[in-house]
Write an enzyme that holds these catalytic residues in place. Structure first.
Site, PDB file in Angstrom:
ATOM      1  N   ARG A   1      -3.068  -5.532  24.705  1.00 40.18           N
ATOM      2  CA  ARG A   1      -1.928  -4.650  25.793  1.00 40.18           C
ATOM      3  C   ARG A   1      -1.857  -3.587  24.944  1.00 40.18           C
ATOM      4  O   ARG A   1      -1.390  -3.319  24.035  1.00 40.18           O
ATOM      5  CB  ARG A   1       0.064  -5.751  25.954  1.00 40.18           C
ATOM      6  CG  ARG A   1      -0.617  -4.377  26.478  1.00 40.18           C
ATOM      7  CD  ARG A   1       1.452  -5.637  27.011  1.00 40.18           C
ATOM      8  NE  ARG A   1       2.111  -5.923  25.971  1.00 40.18           N
ATOM      9  CZ  ARG A   1       3.081  -5.385  25.105  1.00 40.18           C
ATOM     10  NH1 ARG A   1       3.869  -3.751  25.339  1.00 40.18           N
ATOM     11  NH2 ARG A   1       3.809  -5.831  24.435  1.00 40.18           N
TER      12      ARG A   1
ATOM     13  N   ALA B   1      14.312  -6.840  -5.474  1.00 38.84           N
ATOM     14  CA  ALA B   1      15.707  -5.444  -5.484  1.00 38.84           C
ATOM     15  C   ALA B   1      16.239  -5.380  -3.748  1.00 38.84           C
ATOM     16  O   ALA B   1      15.783  -5.304  -2.696  1.00 38.84           O
ATOM     17  CB  ALA B   1      15.022  -4.587  -5.734  1.00 38.84           C
TER      18      ALA B   1
ATOM     19  N   SER C   1       1.139  -1.377   0.044  1.00 35.61           N
ATOM     20  CA  SER C   1       0.393  -0.351  -0.363  1.00 35.61           C
ATOM     21  C   SER C   1       0.529   0.905   0.136  1.00 35.61           C
ATOM     22  O   SER C   1       0.861   1.962  -0.779  1.00 35.61           O
ATOM     23  CB  SER C   1      -0.946   0.444   1.560  1.00 35.61           C
ATOM     24  OG  SER C   1      -1.370  -1.343   1.516  1.00 35.61           O
TER      25      SER C   1
ATOM     26  N   THR D   1      -1.816   0.062   7.698  1.00 33.58           N
ATOM     27  CA  THR D   1      -1.865   0.267   6.033  1.00 33.58           C
ATOM     28  C   THR D   1      -2.496   1.934   5.702  1.00 33.58           C
ATOM     29  O   THR D   1      -1.357   2.950   4.976  1.00 33.58           O
ATOM     30  CB  THR D   1      -2.942  -0.463   5.453  1.00 33.58           C
ATOM     31  OG1 THR D   1      -2.174  -2.027   6.201  1.00 33.58           O
ATOM     32  CG2 THR D   1      -3.096  -0.270   3.994  1.00 33.58           C
TER      33      THR D   1
ATOM     34  N   ASP E   1       5.536  -0.428   7.391  1.00 33.58           N
ATOM     35  CA  ASP E   1       6.159  -1.899   8.077  1.00 33.58           C
ATOM     36  C   ASP E   1       7.556  -1.656   8.419  1.00 33.58           C
ATOM     37  O   ASP E   1       8.319  -2.236  10.202  1.00 33.58           O
ATOM     38  CB  ASP E   1       5.126  -2.665   8.124  1.00 33.58           C
ATOM     39  CG  ASP E   1       3.688  -2.840   8.664  1.00 33.58           C
ATOM     40  OD1 ASP E   1       3.144  -1.513   8.975  1.00 33.58           O
ATOM     41  OD2 ASP E   1       3.304  -3.897   8.860  1.00 33.58           O
TER      42      ASP E   1
ATOM     43  N   GLU F   1      -8.326 -11.443  16.053  1.00 29.94           N
ATOM     44  CA  GLU F   1      -9.419 -11.214  15.148  1.00 29.94           C
ATOM     45  C   GLU F   1      -9.746 -12.552  14.499  1.00 29.94           C
ATOM     46  O   GLU F   1     -10.738 -13.082  14.233  1.00 29.94           O
ATOM     47  CB  GLU F   1      -8.340 -10.199  14.198  1.00 29.94           C
ATOM     48  CG  GLU F   1      -8.682  -8.455  14.897  1.00 29.94           C
ATOM     49  CD  GLU F   1      -8.018  -8.106  13.573  1.00 29.94           C
ATOM     50  OE1 GLU F   1      -7.047  -8.685  12.654  1.00 29.94           O
ATOM     51  OE2 GLU F   1      -7.767  -6.985  13.391  1.00 29.94           O
TER      52      GLU F   1
ATOM     53  N   THR G   1       0.667  -6.610   2.031  1.00 29.43           N
ATOM     54  CA  THR G   1       0.524  -7.509   3.418  1.00 29.43           C
ATOM     55  C   THR G   1      -0.676  -7.425   3.392  1.00 29.43           C
ATOM     56  O   THR G   1      -2.004  -8.260   3.775  1.00 29.43           O
ATOM     57  CB  THR G   1       1.629  -7.246   4.419  1.00 29.43           C
ATOM     58  OG1 THR G   1       2.344  -7.998   4.146  1.00 29.43           O
ATOM     59  CG2 THR G   1       0.418  -7.447   5.881  1.00 29.43           C
ATOM     60  N   CYS G   2      -1.517  -6.047   2.917  1.00 26.62           N
ATOM     61  CA  CYS G   2      -2.830  -5.571   3.605  1.00 26.62           C
ATOM     62  C   CYS G   2      -3.338  -6.537   1.979  1.00 26.62           C
ATOM     63  O   CYS G   2      -4.948  -6.799   2.794  1.00 26.62           O
ATOM     64  CB  CYS G   2      -2.765  -3.905   3.144  1.00 26.62           C
ATOM     65  SG  CYS G   2      -4.684  -3.205   3.336  1.00 26.62           S
TER      66      CYS G   2
ATOM     67  N   TYR H   1      -4.255  -2.932  -8.827  1.00 21.97           N
ATOM     68  CA  TYR H   1      -2.741  -2.352  -8.020  1.00 21.97           C
ATOM     69  C   TYR H   1      -1.951  -2.011  -9.902  1.00 21.97           C
ATOM     70  O   TYR H   1      -1.314  -1.328  -9.519  1.00 21.97           O
ATOM     71  CB  TYR H   1      -2.043  -2.889  -6.747  1.00 21.97           C
ATOM     72  CG  TYR H   1      -2.813  -2.643  -5.401  1.00 21.97           C
ATOM     73  CD1 TYR H   1      -2.017  -1.984  -5.070  1.00 21.97           C
ATOM     74  CD2 TYR H   1      -4.072  -2.740  -5.736  1.00 21.97           C
ATOM     75  CE1 TYR H   1      -2.268  -1.086  -3.623  1.00 21.97           C
ATOM     76  CE2 TYR H   1      -4.612  -2.327  -3.976  1.00 21.97           C
ATOM     77  CZ  TYR H   1      -4.044  -1.484  -3.075  1.00 21.97           C
ATOM     78  OH  TYR H   1      -3.674  -0.939  -1.757  1.00 21.97           O
TER      79      TYR H   1
HETATM   80  P1  NDP Z   1       0.994  -7.581  18.223  1.00 24.78           P
HETATM   81  O1  NDP Z   1       2.487  -6.895  18.456  1.00 24.78           O
HETATM   82  O2  NDP Z   1       0.060  -7.006  17.728  1.00 24.78           O
HETATM   83  O3  NDP Z   1       1.790  -9.144  18.949  1.00 24.78           O
HETATM   84  C1  NDP Z   1       1.746 -10.065  19.050  1.00 24.78           C
HETATM   85  C2  NDP Z   1       1.665 -10.515  20.031  1.00 24.78           C
HETATM   86  O4  NDP Z   1       2.462 -12.016  20.322  1.00 24.78           O
HETATM   87  C3  NDP Z   1       1.329  -9.763  21.825  1.00 24.78           C
HETATM   88  O5  NDP Z   1       0.160 -10.752  22.479  1.00 24.78           O
HETATM   89  C4  NDP Z   1       3.035 -10.130  22.231  1.00 24.78           C
HETATM   90  O6  NDP Z   1       2.518 -10.250  23.581  1.00 24.78           O
HETATM   91  C5  NDP Z   1       2.890 -12.103  22.532  1.00 24.78           C
HETATM   92  N1  NDP Z   1       4.071 -12.618  21.640  1.00 24.78           N
HETATM   93  C6  NDP Z   1       4.871 -11.951  21.545  1.00 24.78           C
HETATM   94  N2  NDP Z   1       6.363 -12.734  21.072  1.00 24.78           N
HETATM   95  C7  NDP Z   1       5.799 -13.924  21.945  1.00 24.78           C
HETATM   96  C8  NDP Z   1       6.329 -14.952  22.553  1.00 24.78           C
HETATM   97  N3  NDP Z   1       7.705 -15.457  22.020  1.00 24.78           N
HETATM   98  N4  NDP Z   1       5.561 -15.981  23.261  1.00 24.78           N
HETATM   99  C9  NDP Z   1       4.114 -15.587  23.081  1.00 24.78           C
HETATM  100  N5  NDP Z   1       3.553 -14.662  23.119  1.00 24.78           N
HETATM  101  C10 NDP Z   1       3.896 -14.315  22.538  1.00 24.78           C
HETATM  102  O7  NDP Z   1       1.594  -8.715  16.951  1.00 24.78           O
HETATM  103  P2  NDP Z   1       0.351  -8.845  15.694  1.00 24.78           P
HETATM  104  O8  NDP Z   1       0.839  -9.931  15.166  1.00 24.78           O
HETATM  105  O9  NDP Z   1      -0.803  -9.257  16.415  1.00 24.78           O
HETATM  106  O10 NDP Z   1       0.508  -7.310  14.756  1.00 24.78           O
HETATM  107  C11 NDP Z   1       1.326  -7.015  14.105  1.00 24.78           C
HETATM  108  C12 NDP Z   1       0.571  -5.577  13.806  1.00 24.78           C
HETATM  109  O11 NDP Z   1       0.417  -5.272  12.677  1.00 24.78           O
HETATM  110  C13 NDP Z   1      -0.028  -5.201  14.863  1.00 24.78           C
HETATM  111  O12 NDP Z   1       0.766  -3.613  15.706  1.00 24.78           O
HETATM  112  C14 NDP Z   1      -0.907  -4.156  14.168  1.00 24.78           C
HETATM  113  O13 NDP Z   1      -0.148  -2.392  14.150  1.00 24.78           O
HETATM  114  C15 NDP Z   1      -0.702  -4.772  12.695  1.00 24.78           C
HETATM  115  N6  NDP Z   1      -2.651  -5.059  12.785  1.00 24.78           N
HETATM  116  C16 NDP Z   1      -3.643  -4.359  13.270  1.00 24.78           C
HETATM  117  C17 NDP Z   1      -4.592  -4.835  12.368  1.00 24.78           C
HETATM  118  C18 NDP Z   1      -5.814  -3.653  12.177  1.00 24.78           C
HETATM  119  O14 NDP Z   1      -5.795  -2.488  12.102  1.00 24.78           O
HETATM  120  N7  NDP Z   1      -7.096  -4.333  12.434  1.00 24.78           N
HETATM  121  C19 NDP Z   1      -5.181  -6.473  12.198  1.00 24.78           C
HETATM  122  C20 NDP Z   1      -3.819  -6.918  12.096  1.00 24.78           C
HETATM  123  C21 NDP Z   1      -2.160  -6.568  12.811  1.00 24.78           C
HETATM  124  P3  NDP Z   1       2.490  -9.716  24.668  1.00 24.78           P
HETATM  125  O15 NDP Z   1       1.665  -8.716  24.906  1.00 24.78           O
HETATM  126  O16 NDP Z   1       3.126  -9.964  26.235  1.00 24.78           O
HETATM  127  O17 NDP Z   1       4.164  -9.045  24.188  1.00 24.78           O
END
Ligand code: NDP
Length: 490
Positions: A206, A116, A15, A349, A341, A183, A43-44, A100
């Site tokens: 969190r 690249a 995007s 996005t 990202d 989700e 990704t989006c 796109y």
């Molecule tokens: P997040 O960073 O939001 O969440 C990762 C989760 O995994 C947290 O709960 C974290 O725990 C946990 N975690 C990390 N490492 C470990 C481990 N070693 N063992 C167990 N648990 C672990 O990442 P996501 O992958 O969910 O999403 C990535 C990003 O993508 C988001 O931050 C967001 O910016 C974007 N996104 C946005 C969406 C939307 O707008 N609707 C939808 C999907 C993605 P802890 O909290 O303890 O660190």
């Protein structure tokens, strides 16, 4: 032009990259090229927001027949057909990818279906062997999901894999408590998969408002998701014949006390591998052992910078490999910029698109523009959705004295159908300035609502501005303008 092949070379057709390339070429008249090693849309479009949202829609039809019956419709419940949905989904993604590509073509951007890498401050090397020069390079390579550092972690799938499943699993363990974990828990539960979710912390999501997180977690449990907080995966191994014998029981009553031989199989990284995503035996930190058809790691995403040649030319990378940029998205090498990202600022996005537009303003339109990362509305597409803008109650209280306006109620539509779903509307108000510092909504359609509430909050609306606005009746969102007295202050 000044002796370079292009004014701008964009690496990454997601995007952010596509928008920057199109606007630089189409509006600023720059000579632009873009390289993408995978599918256009990034990704989006290909493995994130778009297919995810379509899956959310698919999963939400689960309750429709029941609700429609409560409203007097004579309908019969039928099974969900994953294959037919996936076929339509793939066709839609193909269509979007074409859009796109044609947008780029229509703007005069030259595209390379190749990887690249950076070969110099003004040079990129393509996987085809060609080398191209450009006055500016924009890195918009995004990120990728990461698995935790755990033996046999390759047995788990990641969010990219979900859209390609041959069949829906009967049981799924989701690790994580962030956007993606929550989700997909809702989506898979809605599609009829038995979902267990482990989150290592005390409460999912969190960083979001505590009360909102609490209601989302409660609603997820009520809808049938077996959510365990303070729990993590400890060991995993292919669910081989040995395991089937010693761990035949599934669920919390799973067999305990594996034999030394079992342990040896589990611990060996050379253990015969089932195809990634095959049935997996899992031991968790709460001592439970269980076999799941699939394990989904939703444990965060890392920036795509490995092997890009960035540090070699002087671009600084952060601890997680993210490209370090200033407010104008410029890296330590003046001719190289980065957006989206891969910079790990706010990984959404629309933010990447904003960063791309600001980059073009700054570099090609002579109008230095910083990206505004304040008060970004966003939504988590759980069921119900969580829409949020601004500060949580907890974060606001750390900064200043606040008033908290909050209401929780049963939405008319689902209450009539006999469901116990609850919605939450919450405003965090500055005692001194009266400004609304945060707005949090847990409700069906909260993503749509927060987009509009976000305008008011971004404009600096006060609580009294909200109060002056007449309610739209009967709606859920009218509650946001009818909360009279604070529930808490301080
Ligand atoms: P997040 O960073 O939001 O969440 C990762 C989760 O995994 C947290 O709960 C974290 O725990 C946990 N975690 C990390 N490492 C470990 C481990 N070693 N063992 C167990 N648990 C672990 O990442 P996501 O992958 O969910 O999403 C990535 C990003 O993508 C988001 O931050 C967001 O910016 C974007 N996104 C946005 C969406 C939307 O707008 N609707 C939808 C999907 C993605 P802890 O909290 O303890 O660190």
């Amino acid at each position: 032009m000044s002796g370079f092949d292009y004014d701008l070379f964009v690496i990454g057709g997601g995007s952010g990259g596509v928008r920057a390339a199109r606007v630089a070429a189409g509006e600023a008249g720059a000579k632009v090229a873009l390289a993408e090693e995978d599918r256009y849309g990034g990704t989006c479009v290909i493995r994130g927001c778009v297919p995810k949202k379509l899956m959310v829609f698919a999963s939400e039809y689960a309750g429709v027949v029941e609700d429609a019956q409560a409203y007097g419709w004579q309908l019969a419940q039928g099974p969900f057909d994953w294959t037919s949905f996936r076929t339509r989904l793939n066709a839609e993604l193909d269509r979007l990818e074409k859009v796109y590509r044609s947008l780029l073509k229509g703007s005069g951007v030259e595209t390379f279906d190749a990887r690249a890498t950076i070969a110099g401050p003004h040079a990129v090397k393509l996987s085809t062997g060609e080398e191209k020069t450009a006055k500016h390079i924009l890195v918009a390579t995004g990120g990728h999901p990461v698995r935790p550092d755990l033996p046999n972690a390759h047995l788990g799938i990641v969010s990219d894999d979900i859209f390609h499943l041959d069949a829906l699993p009967k049981s799924l363990l989701i690790i994580g408590g962030g956007y993606i974990a929550c989700e997909f828990a809702g989506i898979m539960n809605g599609l009829g998969v038995e979902v267990t979710q482990y989150y290592r912390g005390a409460q999912i999501l969190r960083g979001f408002d505590d009360e909102a997180r609490g209601l989302v977690a409660e609603s997820m449990r009520e809808s049938g998701i077996d959510l365990h907080v303070g729990t993590n995966i400890m060991e995993m191994a292919p669910a081989g014949a040995d395991h089937a014998l010693s761990h035949a029981g599934t669920g919390s009553d799973a067999a305990m006390g594996a034999t030394a031989q079992d342990r040896q199989v589990r611990d060996s990284r050379d253990a015969p591998q089932t195809a990634a995503g095959g049935p997996v035996w899992v031991k968790s930190t709460n001592g439970a052992e269980r076999v799941f058809d699939k394990v989904l790691f939703a444990t965060g995403r890392d920036p795509n910078t490995a092997g890009m040649g960035l540090e070699e030319v002087g671009v600084s990378l952060g601890r997680r490999g993210q490209i370090v940029v200033d407010g104008y998205s410029q890296t330590a090498v003046p001719s190289i910029y980065a957006i989206g990202d891969v910079t790990d600022r706010v990984n959404l996005t629309p933010v990447a698109i904003r960063e791309g537009m600001a980059f073009v303003e700054t570099v090609f339109k002579g109008n230095p523009t910083k990206v505004d990362h304040e008060l970004i509305p966003s939504a988590v597409f759980t069921q119900p959705e969580l829409g949020t803008v601004g500060l949580s109650e907890e974060a606001a209280r750390e900064k200043e004295e606040i008033e908290v306006y909050c209401t929780s109620f049963r939405p008319m539509q689902t209450a009539f159908a006999g469901r116990s779903d609850r919605a939450l509307m919450k405003l965090i108000v500055s005692k001194a300035s009266r400004k609304v510092l945060g707005c949090h909504i847990v409700a069906p359609g909260a993503g749509e609502m927060i987009q509009l509430a976000g305008i008011a909050v971004k404009m600096g609306a006060t609580k009294e501005d909200f109060d002056r606005t007449v309610a739209v009746h009967p709606t859920m969102s009218e509650e946001i303008v009818t909360m009279r007295s604070p529930m808490r202050t301080g």
